[in-house]
Design a protein around this motif. Structure first.
Motif, short mmCIF file in Angstrom:
data_model
loop_
_atom_site.label_atom_id
_atom_site.label_comp_id
_atom_site.label_asym_id
_atom_site.label_seq_id
_atom_site.Cartn_x
_atom_site.Cartn_y
_atom_site.Cartn_z
N ALA A 121 9.76 31.94 28.24
CA ALA A 121 8.46 31.51 28.74
C ALA A 121 7.76 32.60 29.56
O ALA A 121 6.56 32.72 29.53
N THR A 122 8.52 33.40 30.28
CA THR A 122 7.90 34.43 31.11
C THR A 122 7.40 35.61 30.30
O THR A 122 6.71 36.46 30.85
N PHE B 160 -0.80 31.05 29.65
CA PHE B 160 -0.15 29.74 29.68
C PHE B 160 -1.20 28.65 29.54
O PHE B 160 -2.28 28.73 30.13
N GLU C 243 -0.46 22.78 30.73
CA GLU C 243 0.84 22.10 30.70
C GLU C 243 1.99 23.08 30.92
O GLU C 243 2.92 22.80 31.68
N ALA C 244 1.93 24.24 30.26
CA ALA C 244 2.99 25.24 30.42
C ALA C 244 2.98 25.83 31.83
O ALA C 244 4.04 26.08 32.41
N ALA D 22 2.01 24.23 34.51
CA ALA D 22 2.56 23.18 35.38
C ALA D 22 4.07 23.20 35.33
O ALA D 22 4.74 23.10 36.36
N GLU D 23 4.62 23.37 34.15
CA GLU D 23 6.08 23.43 34.01
C GLU D 23 6.63 24.68 34.71
O GLU D 23 7.64 24.62 35.41
N TYR D 24 5.96 25.80 34.53
CA TYR D 24 6.38 27.07 35.14
C TYR D 24 6.41 26.94 36.66
O TYR D 24 7.31 27.45 37.32
N SER E 220 6.55 24.06 38.34
CA SER E 220 7.19 22.80 38.72
C SER E 220 6.20 21.89 39.45
O SER E 220 6.54 21.23 40.43
N GLY F 149 2.75 19.04 38.74
CA GLY F 149 2.16 18.15 37.77
C GLY F 149 0.92 18.78 37.16
O GLY F 149 0.30 19.67 37.75
N ARG F 150 0.57 18.32 35.98
CA ARG F 150 -0.60 18.84 35.27
C ARG F 150 -1.86 18.64 36.11
O ARG F 150 -2.70 19.55 36.20
#
Length: 67
Positions: free
Chosen positions: A8-9, A14, A17-18, A20-22, A24, A26-27
């Motif tokens: 991912a990095t 991004f 959504e990505a 937000a995941e990166y 940690s 929420g969207r």
């Protein structure tokens, strides 16, 4: 033939959504940060993308909380 999957990095841009995941988060939080100008983004057509350097800069400027 196999296709190598990039971590991912290794991404340059991004999705919300990505990102937000990166982070940690929420969207909705990512959208709020973008709207407030705290997290810069680029528009590609109708889509918003966040550069990896912007995500890392955002994390670097966060201050630890002291109670």
């Amino acid at each position: 033939m196999t296709t190598a999957v990039k971590p991912a990095t290794a991404r340059a841009l991004f999705t919300v959504e990505a990102a937000a995941e990166y982070l940690s988060f929420g969207r909705s939080t990512v959208y709020e940060l973008m709207a407030a100008g705290d997290l810069p983004y680029v528009k590609v057509g109708r889509s918003r993308r966040i550069r990896l350097v912007e995500l890392d800069a955002f994390v670097a400027q966060l201050q630890p909380q002291t109670n």
